[in-house]
Design a protein around this motif. Structure first.
Motif, PDB file in Angstrom:
ATOM      1  N   PHE A   1       5.694   3.622   6.088  1.00  0.00           N
ATOM      2  CA  PHE A   1       4.377   4.091   5.691  1.00  0.00           C
ATOM      3  C   PHE A   1       3.819   5.076   6.707  1.00  0.00           C
ATOM      4  O   PHE A   1       3.297   6.131   6.352  1.00  0.00           O
TER       5      PHE A   1
ATOM      6  N   LYS B   1      -0.316   8.835  -6.438  1.00  0.00           N
ATOM      7  CA  LYS B   1      -0.179  10.284  -6.290  1.00  0.00           C
ATOM      8  C   LYS B   1       0.649  10.872  -7.442  1.00  0.00           C
ATOM      9  O   LYS B   1       0.259  11.852  -8.080  1.00  0.00           O
TER      10      LYS B   1
ATOM     11  N   MET C   1       0.834  12.976   3.149  1.00  0.00           N
ATOM     12  CA  MET C   1      -0.055  12.892   1.999  1.00  0.00           C
ATOM     13  C   MET C   1      -1.396  13.570   2.245  1.00  0.00           C
ATOM     14  O   MET C   1      -1.925  14.226   1.383  1.00  0.00           O
TER      15      MET C   1
ATOM     16  N   ILE D   1      10.800   9.941  -2.345  1.00  0.00           N
ATOM     17  CA  ILE D   1      10.198   8.930  -1.472  1.00  0.00           C
ATOM     18  C   ILE D   1      10.111   7.603  -2.202  1.00  0.00           C
ATOM     19  O   ILE D   1      10.444   6.541  -1.663  1.00  0.00           O
TER      20      ILE D   1
ATOM     21  N   LEU E   1      11.836   4.183  -1.120  1.00  0.00           N
ATOM     22  CA  LEU E   1      11.050   2.974  -0.867  1.00  0.00           C
ATOM     23  C   LEU E   1      11.628   1.795  -1.628  1.00  0.00           C
ATOM     24  O   LEU E   1      11.819   0.704  -1.080  1.00  0.00           O
TER      25      LEU E   1
ATOM     26  N   ASP F   1       9.723  15.655  -4.140  1.00  0.00           N
ATOM     27  CA  ASP F   1       9.622  14.982  -2.845  1.00  0.00           C
ATOM     28  C   ASP F   1       9.117  13.560  -3.019  1.00  0.00           C
ATOM     29  O   ASP F   1       9.684  12.607  -2.500  1.00  0.00           O
ATOM     30  N   TYR F   2       8.030  13.439  -3.782  1.00  0.00           N
ATOM     31  CA  TYR F   2       7.438  12.120  -3.952  1.00  0.00           C
ATOM     32  C   TYR F   2       8.339  11.202  -4.757  1.00  0.00           C
ATOM     33  O   TYR F   2       8.418   9.998  -4.487  1.00  0.00           O
TER      34      TYR F   2
ATOM     35  N   MET G   1       0.317   3.963  -2.959  1.00  0.00           N
ATOM     36  CA  MET G   1      -0.228   5.299  -2.744  1.00  0.00           C
ATOM     37  C   MET G   1       0.676   6.369  -3.317  1.00  0.00           C
ATOM     38  O   MET G   1       0.212   7.341  -3.916  1.00  0.00           O
ATOM     39  N   VAL G   2       1.998   6.179  -3.149  1.00  0.00           N
ATOM     40  CA  VAL G   2       2.937   7.157  -3.722  1.00  0.00           C
ATOM     41  C   VAL G   2       2.843   7.128  -5.242  1.00  0.00           C
ATOM     42  O   VAL G   2       2.826   8.178  -5.900  1.00  0.00           O
TER      43      VAL G   2
ATOM     44  N   ILE H   1       0.800  -1.228   0.000  1.00  0.00           N
ATOM     45  CA  ILE H   1       0.000   0.000   0.000  1.00  0.00           C
ATOM     46  C   ILE H   1       0.842   1.292   0.000  1.00  0.00           C
ATOM     47  O   ILE H   1       0.567   2.188  -0.787  1.00  0.00           O
ATOM     48  N   PRO H   2       1.907   1.389   0.837  1.00  0.00           N
ATOM     49  CA  PRO H   2       2.690   2.627   0.768  1.00  0.00           C
ATOM     50  C   PRO H   2       3.199   2.921  -0.633  1.00  0.00           C
ATOM     51  O   PRO H   2       3.076   4.050  -1.132  1.00  0.00           O
TER      52      PRO H   2
ATOM     53  N   ILE I   1      14.812   0.678   0.026  1.00  0.00           N
ATOM     54  CA  ILE I   1      14.572  -0.039   1.285  1.00  0.00           C
ATOM     55  C   ILE I   1      14.119  -1.464   1.001  1.00  0.00           C
ATOM     56  O   ILE I   1      14.614  -2.423   1.607  1.00  0.00           O
ATOM     57  N   ILE I   2      13.196  -1.606   0.032  1.00  0.00           N
ATOM     58  CA  ILE I   2      12.675  -2.947  -0.261  1.00  0.00           C
ATOM     59  C   ILE I   2      13.790  -3.845  -0.778  1.00  0.00           C
ATOM     60  O   ILE I   2      13.931  -4.997  -0.353  1.00  0.00           O
TER      61      ILE I   2
END
Lengths: 247, 221
Positions: free
Chosen positions: B155, A206, B162, A225, A229, A221-222, A202-203, A198-199, A232-233
């Motif tokens: 998250f 967006k 957001m 992010i 992400l 910024d996004y 959602m990014v 989900i994180p 990190i994964i």
């Protein structure tokens, strides 16, 4: 206690640091070699039974067609966007769920003797990213053909799609490795991956909404992010896979 | 008795929270009015949940490095108790929301975060249920626990960026920030947090002991 360093000490230190460098280079070289051969192996296997690849590509096109027939026409950009990502999410789960199932026990055992766990997971992630990039490109093509193209900022959308493929593939590859150890069914794959994807989702939604609306400035910024992400994964998969693969 | 002093603190603090939480006067806030007292019961639940889920994560990491089945028991029971407090947090929040916002559930970032946490740990239990072999189950669920917890924390960190939250203290709503939380409320809130966390830890240690006894019995029979 604090003796002055003699010339011999300095030479020795240099020698050892060169040795450490060489060892690191050697390890990295071995890892990249293993990854290369594992990816070639994946490709060969995929091409050997083309119906699996064809099946997943057809899955995307048929899903898009079904949505086209049920929605008739999509007016709001938000719905367009959400539907696109949901189709892509399900297609990706379907595509990647098989990445550890198809490996037979004997073949896995053979692979353990040849390659390091890091090489195995990284090669799978890279291969699945390639697969998902093809998949998402096809999805976008079919989607804009049937449902219509409303993207105003195509470069940003393509970047988002690329990063999304990378993130989806690394996360789902790891989850499919976990699910393959536990009975291997599609339900498990879905319930394990949905909450943690989900994180990312959602990014992505967006960012692609921004691309559809054609905002003047890119939201850096996004994008950052999203990049973080992904990192990190991949780092988590790299660290944790060694505990998963051997029984 | 020497080892159990913290249990006494837990009982005293929780009793104090219940008595003082309903009796000590609170500042009159618009919208919130007397429902502000939910602060003593709802918010500490999330503190307790994050604490106990961190215990679970820590023991999963410990299991991967040492392969001691005891760490697995602790990790599972911590996740179990985490779900218990999480459910209580959702229930107290939901009842409060019905009377303040007018709905049992609204689209809010914090609610989404809570829902995702519950989903992740329910998936964790399903994963555990689908593996029979003990060591394998411990190892694989530990990997999922670590993987999921890190992504959850990320998250919870990016989520507030957001959207704004409807919660008191967020987005200009009156609530629990420095200006609104007066001295009386602090005198109840801080003991409440400590008390609920200690009570959660107590429940957790009991569950770990029961689980160990169960395994011992299984082993002896």
């Amino acid at each position: 206690m604090y003796e002055k360093k003699t010339e011999i000490d300095i030479v020795l230190e240099k020698y050892f640091s060169v040795c450490v460098d060489l060892k690191l280079i050697f390890v990295l070289k071995m890892l990249s070699n293993q990854i290369k051969y594992l990816i070639i192996k994946e490709l060969k296997l995929e091409l050997r039974n083309k119906y699996a690849l064809g099946g997943i590509l057809l899955y995307v096109v048929s899903t898009v067609f079904i949505s086209y027939l049920s929605f008739k026409k999509i007016v709001t950009p938000a719905t367009w966007n959400a539907l696109f990502w949901i189709i892509l999410l399900f297609a990706s789960i379907n595509a990647i769920a098989k990445s550890f199932i198809t490996e037979t026990k004997g073949r896995l055992l053979y692979m353990y003797t040849l390659a390091s766990p890091q090489a195995v997971i990284l090669s799978k992630i890279i291969y699945n990213s390639l697969l998902l990039i093809v998949l998402s490109a096809l999805c976008l093509l079919a989607y804009s053909l049937f449902i219509g193209n409303i993207i105003q900022d195509l470069p940003l959308f393509l970047i988002t799609l690329f990063m999304g493929s990378l993130g989806f593939s690394s996360l789902l590859t790891m989850v499919s490795a976990i699910a393959s150890k536990a009975g291997n069914n599609f339900t498990l794959m879905a319930i394990l991956s949905f909450p943690i994807i989900i994180p990312l989702l959602m990014v992505l939604i967006k960012l692609s909404k921004n691309a559809i609306d054609g905002l003047e400035r890119w939201d850096l910024d996004y994008l950052t992010i999203l990049m973080l992400l992904n990192l990190i994964i991949i780092a988590l998969s790299y660290l944790l896979f060694r505990y998963l693969w051997r029984d | 008795m020497k080892k159990n002093w913290w249990k006494i603190i837990a009982i005293v603090f929780v009793l104090y929270t219940i008595v003082a939480g309903f009796l000590v006067p609170v500042p009159a806030q618009p919208i919130l009015h007397e429902t502000i007292r939910n602060l003593y019961f709802h918010v500490p639940m999330w503190f307790a949940m994050m604490t106990i889920l961190f215990v679970s994560l820590w023991n999963s990491i410990k299991y991967l490095s040492k392969s001691n089945i005891q760490s697995d028991i602790i990790a599972t029971q911590a996740a179990n108790v985490g779900m218990l407090v999480g459910t209580l947090g959702i229930v107290t929040g939901s009842i409060w929301a019905k009377y303040t916002w007018g709905a049992w559930w609204v689209a809010d970032t914090k609610l989404n975060g809570a829902a995702i946490t519950m989903l992740i740990y329910l998936a964790y239990f399903v994963l555990r249920g689908s593996i029979d072999e003990e060591q394998k189950r411990a190892r694989i669920s530990a990997v999922y626990n670590i993987f999921a917890y890190v992504l959850l924390i990320v998250f919870l960190m990016i989520l507030p960026r957001m959207n704004d939250s409807l919660h008191p203290g967020n987005g200009g709503n009156p609530g629990f920030n420095n200006y609104d939380l007066d001295k009386n409320m602090r005198m109840v809130f801080y003991p409440a947090v400590i008390g609920w966390i200690l009570l959660t830890v107590w429940i957790f240690t009991l569950r770990v002991r029961i689980e160990k006894l169960k395994r011992k019995k299984l082993f002896n029979d």
